[in-house]
Scaffold this motif. Structure first.
Motif, PDB file in Angstrom:
ATOM      1  N   THR A 172     -26.840  -0.082  -9.086  1.00 30.44           N
ATOM      2  CA  THR A 172     -26.710   1.617 -10.125  1.00 30.44           C
ATOM      3  C   THR A 172     -25.488   1.664 -10.102  1.00 30.44           C
ATOM      4  O   THR A 172     -23.934   1.067 -10.083  1.00 30.44           O
ATOM      5  N   ALA A 173     -25.137   3.003 -11.782  1.00 30.17           N
ATOM      6  CA  ALA A 173     -23.851   3.111 -12.726  1.00 30.17           C
ATOM      7  C   ALA A 173     -24.507   4.524 -12.668  1.00 30.17           C
ATOM      8  O   ALA A 173     -25.049   4.466 -12.620  1.00 30.17           O
ATOM      9  N   PRO A 176     -26.233   6.899 -18.122  1.00 31.42           N
ATOM     10  CA  PRO A 176     -27.468   7.775 -18.350  1.00 31.42           C
ATOM     11  C   PRO A 176     -28.370   6.823 -18.073  1.00 31.42           C
ATOM     12  O   PRO A 176     -27.986   5.606 -18.292  1.00 31.42           O
ATOM     13  N   VAL A 177     -29.457   7.402 -17.649  1.00 31.51           N
ATOM     14  CA  VAL A 177     -30.142   6.790 -16.557  1.00 31.51           C
ATOM     15  C   VAL A 177     -31.524   6.027 -18.268  1.00 31.51           C
ATOM     16  O   VAL A 177     -31.142   7.011 -19.243  1.00 31.51           O
ATOM     17  N   GLY A 178     -31.152   4.571 -17.908  1.00 32.78           N
ATOM     18  CA  GLY A 178     -31.541   4.532 -19.531  1.00 32.78           C
ATOM     19  C   GLY A 178     -31.199   3.549 -19.592  1.00 32.78           C
ATOM     20  O   GLY A 178     -31.562   2.717 -20.427  1.00 32.78           O
ATOM     21  N   VAL A 179     -29.432   3.221 -20.022  1.00 32.13           N
ATOM     22  CA  VAL A 179     -28.549   2.146 -20.238  1.00 32.13           C
ATOM     23  C   VAL A 179     -28.876   1.042 -18.885  1.00 32.13           C
ATOM     24  O   VAL A 179     -28.604   1.254 -17.930  1.00 32.13           O
ATOM     25  N   VAL A 180     -28.109  -0.259 -19.632  1.00 30.60           N
ATOM     26  CA  VAL A 180     -27.646  -0.913 -18.519  1.00 30.60           C
ATOM     27  C   VAL A 180     -26.863  -1.770 -19.684  1.00 30.60           C
ATOM     28  O   VAL A 180     -26.308  -1.600 -20.304  1.00 30.60           O
ATOM     29  N   ALA A 350     -24.920 -22.239  -3.633  1.00 26.86           N
ATOM     30  CA  ALA A 350     -26.049 -22.685  -3.932  1.00 26.86           C
ATOM     31  C   ALA A 350     -25.216 -23.199  -5.444  1.00 26.86           C
ATOM     32  O   ALA A 350     -26.208 -24.380  -6.111  1.00 26.86           O
ATOM     33  N   ARG A 351     -24.095 -23.589  -5.473  1.00 23.22           N
ATOM     34  CA  ARG A 351     -23.858 -23.557  -6.835  1.00 23.22           C
ATOM     35  C   ARG A 351     -24.206 -23.909  -7.851  1.00 23.22           C
ATOM     36  O   ARG A 351     -25.154 -24.311  -8.805  1.00 23.22           O
ATOM     37  N   VAL A 352     -24.789 -22.053  -8.332  1.00 20.79           N
ATOM     38  CA  VAL A 352     -25.596 -22.340  -9.440  1.00 20.79           C
ATOM     39  C   VAL A 352     -25.512 -20.797  -9.326  1.00 20.79           C
ATOM     40  O   VAL A 352     -24.596 -19.813  -9.236  1.00 20.79           O
ATOM     41  N   PRO A 353     -25.601 -20.126 -11.341  1.00 24.51           N
ATOM     42  CA  PRO A 353     -25.503 -19.442 -12.120  1.00 24.51           C
ATOM     43  C   PRO A 353     -25.832 -17.995 -11.778  1.00 24.51           C
ATOM     44  O   PRO A 353     -26.819 -17.891 -10.587  1.00 24.51           O
ATOM     45  N   ILE A 354     -25.218 -16.942 -11.652  1.00 20.38           N
ATOM     46  CA  ILE A 354     -25.311 -15.611 -11.252  1.00 20.38           C
ATOM     47  C   ILE A 354     -25.526 -14.960 -12.892  1.00 20.38           C
ATOM     48  O   ILE A 354     -24.703 -14.467 -13.316  1.00 20.38           O
ATOM     49  N   CYS A 355     -26.294 -13.748 -12.576  1.00 18.67           N
ATOM     50  CA  CYS A 355     -26.587 -12.425 -13.952  1.00 18.67           C
ATOM     51  C   CYS A 355     -26.594 -11.263 -13.146  1.00 18.67           C
ATOM     52  O   CYS A 355     -27.345 -10.939 -12.054  1.00 18.67           O
ATOM     53  N   TYR A 356     -25.444 -10.271 -13.319  1.00 18.57           N
ATOM     54  CA  TYR A 356     -25.488  -8.953 -12.242  1.00 18.57           C
ATOM     55  C   TYR A 356     -25.820  -7.930 -13.393  1.00 18.57           C
ATOM     56  O   TYR A 356     -24.627  -8.660 -14.279  1.00 18.57           O
ATOM     57  N   TRP A 357     -26.361  -7.625 -13.116  1.00 15.11           N
ATOM     58  CA  TRP A 357     -26.075  -6.211 -14.334  1.00 15.11           C
ATOM     59  C   TRP A 357     -25.811  -4.358 -13.462  1.00 15.11           C
ATOM     60  O   TRP A 357     -26.223  -4.490 -12.384  1.00 15.11           O
ATOM     61  N   MET A 358     -25.735  -3.621 -14.328  1.00 16.18           N
ATOM     62  CA  MET A 358     -25.133  -2.472 -13.891  1.00 16.18           C
ATOM     63  C   MET A 358     -26.510  -1.264 -14.543  1.00 16.18           C
ATOM     64  O   MET A 358     -26.933  -1.692 -15.744  1.00 16.18           O
ATOM     65  N   PHE A 359     -27.146  -1.149 -13.933  1.00 17.28           N
ATOM     66  CA  PHE A 359     -28.047   0.573 -14.607  1.00 17.28           C
ATOM     67  C   PHE A 359     -27.497   1.605 -14.297  1.00 17.28           C
ATOM     68  O   PHE A 359     -27.715   2.112 -13.107  1.00 17.28           O
ATOM     69  N   GLY A 360     -27.883   2.800 -15.228  1.00 24.02           N
ATOM     70  CA  GLY A 360     -27.857   4.161 -15.253  1.00 24.02           C
ATOM     71  C   GLY A 360     -28.467   4.358 -14.629  1.00 24.02           C
ATOM     72  O   GLY A 360     -30.102   4.448 -14.430  1.00 24.02           O
TER      73      GLY A 360
END
Length: 424
Positions: A172-173, A176-180, A350-360
Motif C-alpha cells: 500500500t502507498a 490516491p486509490v486506483g493508481v499504481v 531463489a536467484r529469480v527476478p522480483i516485480c514489486y509495486w505500490m498501490f494507492g
C-alpha cells in the motif's frame, strides 16, 4: 484480445461476488493486529481461508509464516507474497474497526496486503481452467523487523515447496486509490538500524563539573550525524540518516551514566552505504573522545534490509499487463522509494527476478481531486501538502476499504496470470 488478456478479464469478473467477504476479512485483520513473530491468530485465519479455497497449506514456516500451494499442471511457479505483521503504534483513526489490541496497529497496510492476496487466490482457483503452472502464496511474518523473509527461506522454503520462476509482491502507498507505482532497478532502499550506547560518568545535577555528561555527548553526536548527508555524501547520491530515539536519565537533577541513540540509515548504493556507516562510526567515537568518555561507545545492529532491485525486463512485462487492466494513465514510475522491504530476499535466495509495486489506498479527495489521476498530477505539481496526509507508520494511516481491495486484488491477479502459463 490475447488469450492472456481474456484470461485476466475473465478471472477479474469474479471479484464483485467476493467483495463483501474480503471487506469483512480486512476489517477483522485490522481490528486484531499482531506484532512481528507473534502473528498467531493471523496465521491461523490465513491458513483456514487458504485451505477452504482448495490450496495445499503449510503453517509454521519460518515461525508463523503460511505457504499455500495450488499446482495446476506444467508451467511456471509464481511466488505471490504478502506480509502480515503490525506495528507498536496506538491507533488514532477513529474507525469503527480500529485495533482492539492496545498499543498495536496495522499502520503499514499489511492487513490490506493479506486481504488482496487472499482475494487473488480465490480468483486464481476459480479460473484454473485458463492457466497452467503453480501458485505459491507466501504469507510472511516479521517484515517490520527484516527477519520474516529470511526466516522462511532458512526454514527450507524452496527445498520443501519448490523454487519459483518469479516473485511478485505489492505494498500500500499514501497515494490516491486506483493508481499504481513501479520503478525498475533499485526500487526500495537498504536499511541499517543501529543502537549506540554512549558512556559517561553520572552525578548530581548541581555538580556537573565532576561528571562526564552523556546527555550533552548524545546531543552533540545527534547534531554532528546530521552533517553526514549534507556534507559527506554527493548531492547526486541518495542517503538518509535519522536518529529516531534518544534516551537518557531518570530525573531532572541526576546526570546519568549512559545515553542511548537509535539510528535508521537508508541508502541505495553499496558504496554510499559503506561511506555512511563508516562516518557514523567515526563521529560516534570522536564525540565520545571529545567529551572525555571513560570508555568507548558501543554500537550494535538492530536490523538490516537489503536493497530491493526490481528486474527491469520482468517489471516491464508486468507493468504492461497492469496498464492494460488498470488503465495506462493509472500506472506510473515513482522513482526510488526510501522505504525498505525484505521481499527481495525471496528473489535473491531463489536467484529469480522480483516485480514489486505500490498501490494507492487513500481517498483521492485528500489530493485535491476526486479523480485519482488528477490527484496524482497535483502531487507532481507540488499542489498537495503531503505532510497533512497520514502515511504508513503513523497512528492515522487509514486505507479506504474500497476500492483499495479491488485495486490490490486486480493488480495481484493480473500480475500472477501474466507469469503463469496459458492452459491449452
Amino acid at each position: 484480445m490475447t488469450s492472456k488478456t481474456n484470461a485476466i478479464t475473465s478471472a477479474l469478473s469474479g471479484l464483485p461476488a467476493i467483495g463483501d467477504d474480503l471487506a469483512d476479512f480486512y476489517r477483522d485483520l485490522h481490528a486484531h493486529p499482531e506484532l512481528s513473530r507473534a502473528e498467531q491468530r493471523t496465521s491461523e485465519e490465513v491458513a483456514r481461508r487458504a485451505k477452504a479455497l482448495g490450496y495445499q497449506v503449510t503453517a509454521g514456516v519460518g515461525g508463523t509464516g503460511v505457504v499455500a500451494i495450488l499446482a495446476n499442471g506444467d508451467g511456471p511457479t509464481v511466488l505471490l507474497r504478502a506480509d502480515f505483521d503490525a506495528l507498536p503504534i496506538t491507533e488514532a483513526t477513529g474507525l469503527p474497526y480500529s485495533s482492539q489490541t492496545p498499543g498495536v496497529m496495522h499502520a503499514c497496510g499489511h492487513d490490506m496486503h493479506v486481504t488482496c492476496l487472499m482475494g487473488a487466490l480465490k480468483l486464481l482457483a476459480d479460473a484454473r481452467a485458463s492457466w497452467s503452472g503453480t501458485v505459491m502464496a507466501c504469507f510472511q511474518p516479521a517484515e517490520e523487523t527484516g527477519q520474516g523473509a529470511q526466516a522462511m527461506v532458512e526454514d527450507g522454503l524452496y527445498d520443501r515447496f519448490g523454487t519459483p520462476d518469479i516473485v511478485l509482491a505489492q505494498h500500500t502507498a499514501p497515494l490516491p486509490v486506483g493508481v499504481v507505482g513501479a520503478h525498475p532497478g533499485p526500487a526500495m532502499a537498504a536499511t541499517d538500524a543501529l543502537r549506540v550506547v554512549l558512556h559517561g560518568r553520572g552525578g548530581h545535577g548541581s555538580r556537573p563539573e565532576v561528571t562526564i555528561d552523556p546527555v550533552v555527548m548524545a546531543a552533540a553526536t545527534v547534531m554532528r550525524l546530521q552533517t553526514i548527508v549534507s556534507r559527506e555524501i554527493p548531492a547526486a547520491d541518495a542517503a538518509v540518516v535519522t536518529v529516531g530515539m534518544m534516551r537518557a536519565g531518570t530525573k531532572d537533577n541526576i546526570i546519568p551514566d549512559d545515553a542511548e541513540l537509535r539510528l535508521n540509515i537508508r541508502t541505495f548504493d553499496p558504496g554510499v552505504r559503506t561511506k555512511v556507516l563508516d562516518s557514523v562510526d567515526r563521529i560516534v567515537k570522536a564525540e565520545a573522545a571529545a567529551a572525555g568518555a571513560p570508555e568507548p561507545p558501543e554500537t550494535s545492529v538492530i536490523d538490516t534490509f537489503p536493497v530491493l532491485n526490481n528486474d527491469p525486463d520482468a517489471l516491464s512485462r508486468t507493468v504492461a499487463a497492469l496498464r492494460e487492466t488498470l488503465g495506462d494513465d493509472r500506472v506510473f514510475d515513482p522513482g526510488p522509494v526510501t522505504g525498505s522491504e525484505d521481499a527481495g530476499i525471496f528473489a535473491t535466495a531463489a536467484r529469480v527476478p522480483i516485480c514489486y509495486w505500490m498501490f494507492g489506498v487513500l481517498d483521492p479527495a485528500l489530493f485535491g481531486d476526486p479523480d485519482p489521476v488528477r490527484g496524482l498530477g497535483n502531487i507532481a505539481r507540488g499542489q498537495v501538502d503531503l505532510a497533512t496526509i497520514p502515511g504508513p507508520h503513523t497512528a492515522g494511516y487509514a486505507p479506504v476499504v474500497e476500492p483499495s481491495i479491488t485495486a490490490g486484488v486486480s493488480a495481484m491477479t493480473t500480475a500472477a496470470l501474466t507469469w503463469l502459463g496459458t492452459s491449452r
